[in-house]
Design a protein around this motif. Structure first.
Motif, short mmCIF file in Angstrom:
data_model
loop_
_atom_site.label_atom_id
_atom_site.label_comp_id
_atom_site.label_asym_id
_atom_site.label_seq_id
_atom_site.Cartn_x
_atom_site.Cartn_y
_atom_site.Cartn_z
N ALA A 1 4.88 2.56 -7.92
CA ALA A 1 3.44 2.35 -7.82
C ALA A 1 3.04 1.02 -8.45
CB ALA A 1 2.69 3.50 -8.49
N GLY B 1 1.34 -2.17 -6.59
CA GLY B 1 0.09 -2.77 -7.04
C GLY B 1 0.21 -4.27 -7.24
N LEU C 1 2.28 6.49 -6.68
CA LEU C 1 1.28 7.14 -7.53
C LEU C 1 1.20 8.63 -7.24
CD1 LEU C 1 -0.71 6.36 -9.74
CD2 LEU C 1 -2.44 6.07 -7.97
N GLY C 2 1.17 8.98 -5.97
CA GLY C 2 1.13 10.39 -5.61
C GLY C 2 2.38 11.14 -6.04
N VAL D 1 0.83 -1.21 0.00
CA VAL D 1 0.00 0.00 0.00
C VAL D 1 0.87 1.25 0.00
CG1 VAL D 1 -1.66 1.33 1.37
CG2 VAL D 1 -2.02 -1.11 1.00
N ALA D 2 1.94 1.25 0.78
CA ALA D 2 2.84 2.41 0.82
C ALA D 2 3.48 2.65 -0.54
CB ALA D 2 3.90 2.22 1.89
N ALA E 1 2.37 1.60 -3.53
CA ALA E 1 1.36 1.94 -4.54
C ALA E 1 0.86 3.37 -4.39
CB ALA E 1 0.19 0.95 -4.47
N THR E 2 0.46 3.74 -3.20
CA THR E 2 -0.09 5.08 -3.02
C THR E 2 0.99 6.16 -3.05
OG1 THR E 2 -0.03 4.86 -0.61
CG2 THR E 2 -2.09 4.29 -1.72
N GLY E 3 2.11 5.89 -2.40
CA GLY E 3 3.21 6.86 -2.40
C GLY E 3 3.79 7.05 -3.79
#
Length: 93
Positions: free
Chosen positions: A38, A42, A15-16, A8-9, A11-13
């Motif tokens: 990212a 995923g 992507l952001g 999750v870290a 993927a979200t980090g």
């Protein structure tokens, strides 16, 4: 649980950070590196369910655990974050 947090870290980090890099005109290398992070996050997130079942079967069967492919994706994602961060730091004036 640790694999889920890592996934999750990443993927979200990733992507952001890729979105921020693209919006602020950073080099394509930075955006690509964050996008790689990212993507790896995923893939790890998708694989967590499979990994959970494999680990449970190995623990109950007395077999050794194997995290080779998952560890590779985690390292690639981490290296993507590092490459993107270095590119970011060295291009900002």
């Amino acid at each position: 649980m640790a694999w889920v947090r890592t996934a999750v870290a990443l993927a979200t980090g990733g992507l952001g950070a890729a979105g921020l890099a693209a919006r602020h005109g950073l080099p394509v290398l930075a955006t690509a590196a964050f996008a790689l992070a990212a993507l790896c996050g995923g893939v790890l997130l998708i694989r967590t369910g499979l990994r959970y079942r494999r680990v449970q079967a190995a623990l109950h069967g007395g077999k050794p655990l194997d995290a080779g492919l998952d560890a590779l994706f985690a390292w690639l994602g981490t290296l993507g974050v590092v490459a993107g961060a270095f590119t970011f730091v060295f291009t900002i004036r």
